[in-house]
Design an enzyme around this catalytic site. Structure first.
Site, PDB file in Angstrom:
ATOM      1  N   GLU A 430      60.192  58.621  52.718  1.00 41.36           N
ATOM      2  CA  GLU A 430      59.511  58.431  53.994  1.00 41.36           C
ATOM      3  C   GLU A 430      58.349  59.406  54.084  1.00 41.36           C
ATOM      4  O   GLU A 430      58.499  60.588  53.760  1.00 41.36           O
ATOM      5  CB  GLU A 430      60.478  58.664  55.157  1.00 41.36           C
ATOM      6  CG  GLU A 430      59.821  58.573  56.523  1.00 41.36           C
ATOM      7  CD  GLU A 430      60.774  58.876  57.667  1.00 41.36           C
ATOM      8  OE1 GLU A 430      60.306  59.328  58.729  1.00 41.36           O
ATOM      9  OE2 GLU A 430      61.992  58.671  57.502  1.00 41.36           O
ATOM     10  N   GLU A 435      53.446  62.367  63.989  1.00 38.41           N
ATOM     11  CA  GLU A 435      54.498  62.314  64.999  1.00 38.41           C
ATOM     12  C   GLU A 435      54.138  63.324  66.084  1.00 38.41           C
ATOM     13  O   GLU A 435      53.736  64.453  65.777  1.00 38.41           O
ATOM     14  CB  GLU A 435      55.863  62.666  64.414  1.00 38.41           C
ATOM     15  CG  GLU A 435      56.405  61.665  63.422  1.00 38.41           C
ATOM     16  CD  GLU A 435      57.784  62.046  62.933  1.00 38.41           C
ATOM     17  OE1 GLU A 435      58.777  61.509  63.452  1.00 38.41           O
ATOM     18  OE2 GLU A 435      57.863  62.919  62.039  1.00 38.41           O
TER      19      GLU A 435
END
Length: 552
Positions: A430, A435
């Protein structure tokens, strides 16, 4: 964006061998100390060799041993050669021409050649400008899998045998074969947590061994030997240590045998022995060529995929590029992701991903901290390019404006495409590009997750805007520049975090990001990291995306 854990196994990667990278390079001249010959063979597309402003000039690389040569790749800077030759030599003195042209056009050139030699050079005889000659990259390839220096990878997909193997919920099918499959996300582990523990590979025929590469799991050997054998019965030690460091160890050895063994005599901890990779290099044997590794992006990279979100107001995401990802989110999130009900164009060049306070009949979320209900009290949007667009390496960027408020968790990220075919997270890999937590919109995060480092142990870091500005006040461009050397994260063109593949392998564990990934955009609500919304959280709230672009 995902934060769980599991175990699995799967693929790997090489046909032509890159022989020149990191090898000694010399040149007729260098413009100055900032542009040495070594910069053209360092694998860094941002460094270069430049010569004096005169004809002729040359650059050559020493492959270490004589090797067959079938391809040369040149990445020219603007100061390129109109006329040049590619030549090979056994001794660095007498040269054979493998390629010659008087109409060189610069740019990126991939030249098919046929020859052999220890030394390979580019001899420029006519410059295209008043300046010298300048190469970003000078790459020499030969047939077969390997790791440079003319040696080949001999152990790929060869049979392995071990003192014991683990196969349970903590390490599923951690058999000897997993150490020889070139898949950095699968491993061998002993089931017996005792000394000694060992694993060996059958190379198929007698070989001269020059190098062994070990990528250890945290269960590594403090004391071990590398041994060779003609028959898997009588062993000769070619390397020994009592101060093993774990992580990635590249060992120069010299030995002969059909079988090569790691023989561990002292464990680093209470567990057994475990290797993600056990690679043997040399000559001879009966090697199987691994699949070709992916190519690095061009320099400069070209746009290969994009969505500018220029649809009419209320129109839905392009079905040829995106698919909705409906359902409840992981990480104890509180939203229900709808089938594009919460995603549409605003008619002003933006994708709108809207978070709403809206109960969803039949959904099953964790209990809402405010109401206790397990019916999802919020809806939002998540979409990805899975099955539509997968890619390996490139510059990946998005221009995004994030919402502000407790509980919001906007993200722009990538998942390994093998997740779609059953490989569980984090074994697929990932890459989180952006974020942000709505409760702290002055901090952004970029992170990677892999089997050896995931969840709270992922590798990455926080960063802020100049002068403590608020991310929710305006659009910003987040990007990941991803290639075979690692990932460089940027914000509005400013480097904020750099991940070196080599450094990660040396200090944290295997690098598992050299295979196809797909893109994801989502706006989560609640969850373990951001926490829940509160009474002041504004609904509806919007995450706006101006564009998403991929360059290669």
């Amino acid at each position: 964006m995902i934060t769980m854990a599991l175990v699995a196994v799967l693929p790997a990667g090489a046909a032509d061998t890159l022989l020149s990278q990191g090898r000694p390079a010399t040149a007729s001249s260098s413009e100055n100390v900032a542009f040495p010959a070594s910069a053209a063979v360092d694998g860094n597309a941002g460094t270069r060799w430049s010569s004096a402003f005169a004809d002729p000039q040359w650059i050559q690389v020493d492959l270490g041993v004589s090797a067959s040569i079938n391809r040369v790749e040149l990445s020219w800077e603007a100061a390129y050669a109109t006329a040049f030759q590619v030549q090979a030599s056994a001794n660095g003195t007498t040269w054979t021409t493998l390629h010659s042209t008087t109409t060189g056009a610069g740019g990126n050139q991939s030249l098919t050649v046929s020859g052999a030699g220890r030394y390979v050079r580019v001899l420029g005889t006519q410059r295209s400008t008043q300046y010298g000659y300048s190469l970003w990259e000078f790459k020499v390839y030969g047939p077969g899998g390997g790791d440079g220096g003319g040696d080949r990878l001999l152990s790929y997909n060869k049979p392995g045998v071990a003192s014991s193997s683990q196969h349970d919920g903590n390490c599923w099918e951690c058999t000897p074969a997993r150490a020889f499959d070139l898949d950095p996300a699968s491993r061998w582990a002993t089931s017996a947590w005792s000394d000694p523990g060992w694993i060996y590979v059958d190379l198929g025929a007698t070989a001269q061994i020059s190098k062994v590469v070990l990528q250890w799991d945290p269960a590594y050997a403090r004391s071990f030997q590398i041994q060779t054998s003609p028959d898997a019965n009588t062993w000769s030690t070619v390397y020994t240590t009592t101060t093993g460091t774990g992580f990635k160890q590249t060992l120069s050895v010299s030995g002969t045998g059909r079988y090569v063994r790691m023989y561990g005599t002292q464990r680093s901890g209470a567990y057994g022995y475990s290797l993600w990779e056990f690679q043997v290099y040399g000559t001879g044997g009966n090697p199987t060529d691994p699949p070709a590794p992916p190519k690095d992006p061009a320099n400069p990279p070209a746009l290969v995929w994009s969505d500018e979100f220029n649809g009419s107001s209320g129109s839905k995401p392009d079905a040829a590029k995106w698919r909705a990802d409906p359902g409840t989110g992981p990480n104890n999130e509180l939203e229900y992701y709808t089938n594009h009900d919460n995603a549409s164009m605003d008619g002003q060049g933006n994708l709108v991903m809207e978070a709403r306070k809206q109960a969803t009949a039949g959904s099953a979320c964790p209990p809402d901290p405010l109401t206790g209900s397990t019916t999802c009290q919020y809806t939002s949007a998540r979409m990805n390019t899975g099955t539509k667009f997968h890619f390996t390496y490139g510059r990946v960027e998005a221009r995004v404006k994030v919402p502000k408020g407790n509980g919001f968790w906007p993200a722009f990220w990538m998942m390994g495409a093998d997740f779609l075919t059953g490989r569980p997270w984090p074994y697929n890999g990932e890459v989180d590009i952006m974020e942000i937590l709505g409760k702290d919109v002055k901090t952004s995060y970029s992170t990677v997750h892999a089997p050896a480092y995931n969840g709270g142990g992922g590798i990455g870091g926080p960063y802020t805007l100049p002068n403590g500005a608020d991310y929710s006040d305006d659009f910003h461009v987040w990007a990941a520049n991803w290639d075979s050397k690692g990932i460089v994260y940027t914000l509005d063109g400013r480097t904020v975090f750099t991940l070196s593949k080599d450094q990660v392998e040396q200090t944290r564990g295997p690098w598992i990001f050299d295979h196809p990934f797909y893109l994801i955009l989502n706006l989560a609500i609640g969850g373990d990291w951001p926490g829940p919304p509160n009474a002041a959280t504004p609904f509806p709230s919007r995450m706006l995306v101006d564009y998403v672009r991929v360059y290669q």
